[in-house]
Design an enzyme around this catalytic site. Structure first.
Site, PDB file in Angstrom:
ATOM      1  N   TYR A 138     -16.518  -5.194 -14.629  1.00  0.00           N
ATOM      2  CA  TYR A 138     -17.620  -4.297 -14.971  1.00  0.00           C
ATOM      3  C   TYR A 138     -18.502  -4.810 -16.100  1.00  0.00           C
ATOM      4  CZ  TYR A 138     -16.470  -0.465 -11.861  1.00  0.00           C
ATOM      5  OH  TYR A 138     -16.279   0.305 -10.743  1.00  0.00           O
ATOM      6  N   LYS A 197      -2.174  -7.217  -9.748  1.00  0.00           N
ATOM      7  CA  LYS A 197      -2.178  -8.132  -8.611  1.00  0.00           C
ATOM      8  C   LYS A 197      -1.708  -9.474  -9.152  1.00  0.00           C
ATOM      9  CE  LYS A 197      -3.204  -9.064  -4.281  1.00  0.00           C
ATOM     10  NZ  LYS A 197      -2.492  -8.472  -3.122  1.00  0.00           N
ATOM     11  N   ASP A 231      -2.502  -3.270  -3.812  1.00  0.00           N
ATOM     12  CA  ASP A 231      -2.543  -2.959  -2.374  1.00  0.00           C
ATOM     13  C   ASP A 231      -1.337  -2.102  -1.975  1.00  0.00           C
ATOM     14  OD1 ASP A 231      -0.989  -5.184  -2.979  1.00  0.00           O
ATOM     15  OD2 ASP A 231      -1.548  -6.332  -1.192  1.00  0.00           O
ATOM     16  N   ASP A 255     -11.061   2.132 -10.434  1.00  0.00           N
ATOM     17  CA  ASP A 255     -12.179   2.753  -9.716  1.00  0.00           C
ATOM     18  C   ASP A 255     -11.769   3.014  -8.274  1.00  0.00           C
ATOM     19  OD1 ASP A 255     -14.851   3.551  -9.077  1.00  0.00           O
ATOM     20  OD2 ASP A 255     -15.145   1.583  -8.165  1.00  0.00           O
ATOM     21  N   ASP A 259     -10.541   6.950  -6.049  1.00  0.00           N
ATOM     22  CA  ASP A 259     -11.200   7.598  -4.902  1.00  0.00           C
ATOM     23  C   ASP A 259     -10.154   7.933  -3.837  1.00  0.00           C
ATOM     24  OD1 ASP A 259     -13.752   7.434  -6.057  1.00  0.00           O
ATOM     25  OD2 ASP A 259     -14.692   6.779  -4.191  1.00  0.00           O
TER      26      ASP A 259
END
Ligand code: IPM
Ligand code: MG
Length: 370
Positions: A138, A197, A231, A255, A259
């Site tokens: 970001y 990750k 994941d 982020d 959602d």
């Protein structure tokens, strides 16, 4: 002596103003009930102001925002303005400049709310995500060369320094210790899980993982530590959300997974968040967007905005004189839980009530004598 609580209100774009009004009703009711005084100042930041003046978040407004106790934001995003201008110019600029390095997002299924996940209820879907909020991809570190040619190169780097990682993890551990499952009396352990990750992002998430275990071992031995690849985390968020207590992750992963989390808690109409600077001014906002197609129809779900207001009250209460605001935040969340079972659905236009009716019901539940 009664303290005055100064709040900046940024209704923003689209349905933002409609939902913020409902959050303000709950805020006013809470202030009345718990006896604190409010001083609210509204700012017209957003697409309309940008179209009129070319301004997004002017320096002068930014300076004024620093002087408030908290900021309540509706939504940013306008159909006539190219994506990125308002998001970067207002939302991200505020997060960065005000150093709101924590983005706290709760994934909580309220009573009576339908979830897309079969056989899971409020007991299983009840965790929070601590998203690092001022670093990672970001920051816009990168660039482009040979633009428009077949050999164009675009770079956007995931940059984290140890200071950013440390302060985010330290906050997350503290949060897990204070508000984890054991602390809430719904489990026998407080657990913080790092979401990363490490199998591919072997520099950035290696740093996160080392600091995670360092801080945990040294300062929070009682908080259980877990790790999930991002994941796999998405998979478990759908399959076994009850595993989670407090999750902590970098900006981009945070982020994305929130959602998904929002959908499991009944939709974007319910998902609340706070951009927190633990020592400065924090900004609370529903995590969904400005929903242009529902604007002005009085059909959008205001619960996410009201839940963000509840978080505003709870999370800005960081010393003992703020105890009644923390209590007020709990009261607002309780009022939400009294109202959600009465709603036909959480989807815009299908609630069985209008936006303002839902807001009225919550405000009445906040004020109700009991
Ligand atoms: C969010 C939003 C923002 C983000 C956008 C609008 C810049 O998606 O708050 O989750 O990516 O942080
Ligand atoms: Mg998002």
């Amino acid at each position: 002596m009664s303290q005055i609580y100064r709040i900046a209100v940024l209704p923003g774009d689209g349905t933002g103003p409609e939902v913020v009004v409902e959050a303000e009703k709950a805020l006013d009711a809470a202030a009345g009930r718990f006896g604190f005084k409010l001083d609210k100042t509204s700012y017209d930041l957003g697409g309309e102001r940008y179209k009129r003046t070319g301004e997004t978040l002017p320096d002068s407004v930014l300076e004024e925002l620093r002087s408030f106790d908290a900021i309540l934001l509706g939504a940013i995003g306008h159909p006539d303005v190219k994506p990125g201008i308002l998001e970067k110019g207002i939302l991200l600029r505020a997060r960065f400049e005000l150093d709101q390095y924590i983005n706290l997002r709760s994934v909580r299924l309220y009573p009576g709310v339908e979830t897309l996940i079969k056989d899971k209820g409020p007991e299983e879907i009840d965790y929070v995500v601590v998203r690092e909020n001022t670093g990672g991809v970001y920051t816009g570190t990168g660039g482009v060369s040979l633009k428009g040619t077949p050999h164009e190169v675009a770079i956007q780097s995931m940059v984290y320094n140890r200071h950013q990682v440390e302060r985010c993890l330290a906050w997350a551990f503290e949060y897990a210790q204070e508000h984890g499952r054991k602390a809430r009396g719904v489990g026998d352990q407080n657990t913080l899980a790092l979401v990363g990750k490490t199998n591919v992002l072997t520099y950035v998430y290696d740093l996160w993982e080392r600091v995670f275990h360092e801080i945990g071992e040294r300062d929070y031995p009682e908080v259980k530590r877990e790790y999930y690849h991002v994941d796999a985390c998405c998979m478990w968020m759908v399959k076994s959300p009850e595993w989670f207590d407090v999750l902590v992750t970098g900006n981009m992963f945070g982020d994305i997974i929130t959602d998904l989390g929002a959908m499991t808690q009944g939709g974007m109409g319910l998902a609340a968040g706070g951009n927190i600077n633990p020592k400065g001014v924090s900004m609370f906002e529903p995590i969904g967007g400005s929903a242009p197609k529902y604007t002005g129809q009085n059909v959008i779900n205001p619960i996410a905005a009201i839940a963000s207001l509840a978080m505003l009250l709870t999370e800005t209460g960081n010393n003992t004189s703020d105890a009644k605001r923390v209590e007020a935040g709990g009261r607002v969340e309780g009022a939400i839980m009294a109202v959600t079972p009465k709603m036909a659905s959480q989807a815009a236009g299908k609630m069985g009530y209008s936006t303002s009716e839902v807001g009225d019901m919550v405000a009445q539940a906040v004020a109700r004598a009991d």
